[in-house]
Design a protein around this motif. Structure first.
Motif, PDB file in Angstrom:
ATOM      1  N   GLN A  35       1.833  -4.645   3.547  1.00 59.21           N
ATOM      2  CA  GLN A  35       2.180  -5.892   2.885  1.00 59.21           C
ATOM      3  C   GLN A  35       1.832  -7.121   3.733  1.00 59.21           C
ATOM      4  N   THR A  81       0.663  -5.266  -2.619  1.00 58.05           N
ATOM      5  CA  THR A  81       0.649  -3.833  -2.351  1.00 58.05           C
ATOM      6  C   THR A  81       2.019  -3.266  -2.689  1.00 58.05           C
ATOM      7  N   ILE A  82       2.012  -1.991  -3.004  1.00 61.43           N
ATOM      8  CA  ILE A  82       3.231  -1.373  -3.497  1.00 61.43           C
ATOM      9  C   ILE A  82       3.381   0.002  -2.849  1.00 61.43           C
ATOM     10  N   GLY A  93      -1.840  -0.164  -1.925  1.00 57.71           N
ATOM     11  CA  GLY A  93      -0.603   0.381  -1.404  1.00 57.71           C
ATOM     12  C   GLY A  93      -0.711   1.831  -1.022  1.00 57.71           C
ATOM     13  N   GLN A  95       5.220   0.144   4.757  1.00 60.25           N
ATOM     14  CA  GLN A  95       5.063  -0.868   3.729  1.00 60.25           C
ATOM     15  C   GLN A  95       4.790  -2.225   4.364  1.00 60.25           C
ATOM     16  N   ARG A 123       8.701  -2.529  -3.183  1.00 59.17           N
ATOM     17  CA  ARG A 123       8.022  -3.483  -2.343  1.00 59.17           C
ATOM     18  C   ARG A 123       9.087  -4.156  -1.488  1.00 59.17           C
TER      19      ARG A 123
END
Lengths: 355, 359
Positions: free
Chosen positions: B129, B135-136, B106, B125, B156
């Protein structure tokens, strides 16, 4: 904020072997280390290779940071690890890796530069000298500034000690100059600013826990904790004062004077003034809170209206008083108003050709 | 602390102390410009462990930059800039050689008073993602962290939002169909700090709470000069009583939100007027064509096609609802923040009043 423990005096830097005509600065040097650099080194120490064939127990890496203009203050901001192998009679440092990594790190923080290197044992041997000379060299290192060597002991079960060195060239003969140098210890301290303080607090909250991990708490929880802590401290002081009054404890003039001056810092204010200020401020706070929530509700409502199915409106349309719905929507000041009007008109036209 | 949903690929996020400090350092050094960076780590038994991080280089084109705004935008867009994807790959390859977990998990960004909910954040994001759902995004709030408590949050995008965003359609119809509301955009995850053994032992050497037994009696000047080193935890910084800066900033931000809400609203009304105008034109055209056809049938000619209007007129595109949704989410974020602050500060203020009022 600084944490320093030094038991020696550092007055002047050694004279470097200079080119003629180049003035060297021999003013004493102080090194400031930011906690993230130390943490990074410790992390690297944990991640070292523990394979059979590698002799070394230490790891090395480069220090990156800034220098003050006159070069007497050095701030280590970050660092990166460098793979190396150490055997009986030779040491190998991945020079290519160091070069690439340095370029990458400097790309993200262009104002910083290479400062020196670190290792995770206090031992200073000829390998150290070799690496030190590499980092201090004109083409690969920090020359004309001295290269800093930071050692951190990472032996399990012992205190973690940090030491900081710079070096002076010294050699028995010219052939051995590359692998020998004189390490001179310089003072260093760990600095942390307000920015890192809250981060360090969160990290330290997991300090006494078996699991070594702790959740991040909300503001109100940490406030509660702080208040408990303060009450505990106050209790201890009053206990001590009571002890002195009861002649159980040895009185101490200095401490008492200190307490007196601390107590006298409390402002003397008029009760009505306090009441007034308090009311003013609490009103401000509640007002902003109220407004924020009102705005939230309004916008929530407008979002809902925007995507609502508007079934009831279509029925109204059938009755032929769509205008009313539109007006009512508009009065709410939301997008919903405009939308509902559009919805009614929209389906009418496209249907027409089929008729 | 919010709970992770059941269908999430991981239930909690665990952050190494090193990562927290690095993020705090990077974000506060670039303040007020937005700072971004990449996170590496791995996921294990439902926990996403973030073990290291590095900053993204910001494109430093100050020569061509005349606006502060441009620099901010460049920084906010950094995680999905092409140059930075290469940079990230290169960096991870290098980190792998020194045994650092070499998986991207992330990215992080800095924020001021929670103003991070915007299109750039969503796009970043989404960029991460869509390739890897584990992933964050970590959000470090610089201004709130300087007030005492660390404000680091993990977010997220929800799966529902991901599917809708992939289609790229945010019209009223599609939103009605997917039942997506602004509450379903972001999902917060619980966050834990984690220290290594070495670090624990190091932390025990940092200034500690004063021990009960004093070695020697201090003098007054010593007490005055040599301040007692406050322990890192629990800190008493968050007993600070400043009210006004927070309120001022919050009001500013709320006004900004209302402003953008109005911009959105105006866009939409413009669209509606446009649509209405076009539709009137179409109706007129159709009426005309009908009349013409009626004449043609009278004149025994073949009628002209009646659906030609589809080619002649173009209906305006409905503006995306996404901006409005994000704005709503942002306002929700602010008001939650204000609630938290109110709870805190009113407790403190009542305490102060009780203390200062003569009994």
């Amino acid at each position: 904020m600084a944490a320093a423990t030094e038991r020696f005096l550092h007055l002047a830097r050694p004279l470097a072997h200079t080119n003629i005509g180049l003035q060297t600065n021999i003013a004493p040097l102080t090194v400031q280390i930011q906690p993230q650099a130390v943490l990074s080194i410790l992390d690297h120490a944990v991640r070292r290779d523990v394979r059979e064939n590698s002799q070394s127990t230490r790891v090395i890496g480069a220090l990156v940071g800034t220098r003050s203009e006159d070069g007497t203050e050095v701030e280590v901001r970050s660092c990166f690890a460098i793979p190396h192998t150490e055997e009986e009679d030779q040491v190998e440092v991945d020079v290519e890796y160091q070069k690439n990594m340095l370029a990458l790190v400097l790309k993200a923080s262009p104002r910083e530069s290479l400062l020196g290197w670190y290792t995770t044992s206090h031992e200073l041997n000829s390998f150290s000298a070799l690496i030190q000379n590499f980092f201090a060299a004109p083409d690969t290192g920090t020359f004309p500034h001295p290269a800093i060597h930071l050692t951190i002991s990472t032996e399990p079960g012992k205190d973690i000690e940090t030491r900081c060195y710079i070096s002076a060239p010294v050699a028995v003969n010219a052939e051995r100059a590359a692998e020998s140098c004189l390490f001179i210890q310089v003072p260093h301290k760990m600095l942390y600013g307000d920015a890192e303080k809250s981060a360090l607090e969160a990290v330290a909250s997991a300090r006494d826990l078996e699991s070594r991990s702790a959740p991040l708490v909300s503001d109100i929880e940490s406030l509660g904790r702080s208040i408990e802590q303060t009450i505990g401290l106050l209790d201890r002081v009053s206990e001590w004062v009571n002890g002195v009054l009861d002649e159980d404890e040895e009185p101490n003039n200095a401490l008492a004077q200190y307490l007196m001056s601390a107590l006298s810092l409390a402002p003397k204010v008029d009760a009505s003034q306090i009441e007034h200020d308090f009311n003013n401020h609490i009103q401000d706070v509640l007002m902003v809170s109220y407004l924020a929530n009102t705005i939230r509700t309004q916008i929530d409502l407008s979002q809902r209206l925007a995507t609502a199915n508007l079934v009831s409106n279509e029925k109204e349309e059938g009755k032929g008083d769509g205008e009313k719905g539109g007006q009512r929507g508009n009065k709410r000041g939301g997008r919903g108003g405009g939308r509902s009007g559009g919805q009614q008109r929209e389906p009418r036209e496209p249907r027409e050709p089929t008729e | 602390m919010s709970e992770a949903p059941k269908d999430a690929p991981f239930q909690a996020v665990q952050v190494d102390a090193l990562v927290i400090l690095k993020i705090a350092r990077h974000c506060s050094s670039t303040f007020p410009t937005v700072a971004t960076g990449s996170l590496v780590g791995m996921d294990q038994n439902g926990t996403l462990e973030i073990t290291n991080t590095f900053a993204f280089p910001t494109v430093d084109n100050s020569a061509s930059d005349t606006h502060q705004n441009d620099a901010t935008n460049a920084a906010a867009a950094a995680p999905r800039a092409k140059a930075n994807i290469t940079y990230q790959g290169e960096m991870i390859r290098h980190l792998k050689e020194v045994n650092v977990d070499a998986n991207n998990v992330g990215w992080y960004t800095s924020a001021t008073m929670g103003n991070f909910v915007n299109l750039a954040f969503i796009e970043n994001q989404f960029h991460y993602q869509k390739d890897n759902e584990k992933t964050i995004a970590l959000v470090y709030d610089t201004s709130r962290s300087s007030q005492g408590t660390l404000a680091l949050k993990a977010y997220r995008l929800t799966n529902l939002f991901m599917t809708v965003y992939k289609e790229g359609k945010f019209t009223t119809e599609s939103l009605q169909k997917s039942k997506l509301s602004f509450r379903d955009i972001l999902q917060e995850y619980p966050l834990n700090v984690y220290n290594s053994h070495l670090l624990t032992s190091f932390l025990h050497q940092l200034p500690l709470p004063a021990v009960a037994s004093e070695a020697k009696e201090p003098t007054l000047s010593e007490l005055n000069n040599d301040r007692i080193k406050a322990p890192l935890y629990p800190s008493i910084d968050n007993l600070d009583l400043s009210v006004d800066p927070f309120l001022e900033k919050t009001c500013d931000l709320l006004l900004e939100s209302i402003e953008s809400h109005y911009v959105d609203l105006n866009n939409f009304q413009f669209y509606q007027r446009q649509l209405a105008r076009e539709q009137t034109k179409i109706t007129q055209w159709q009426a005309k064509r009908k009349a013409e056809n009626a004449q043609r049938t009278l004149a025994k000619q073949a009628p002209l096609p009646e659906d030609e209007w589809q080619r002649l007129f173009k209906l305006p595109q409905e503006p995306s609802r996404l901006e409005g949704m994000l704005n709503a989410k942002q306002v929700e974020q602010y008001s939650k923040q204000v609630d938290g602050f109110t709870a805190n500060i009113s407790a403190k203020m009542f305490a102060v009043r009780e203390n200062l009022l003569p009994q």
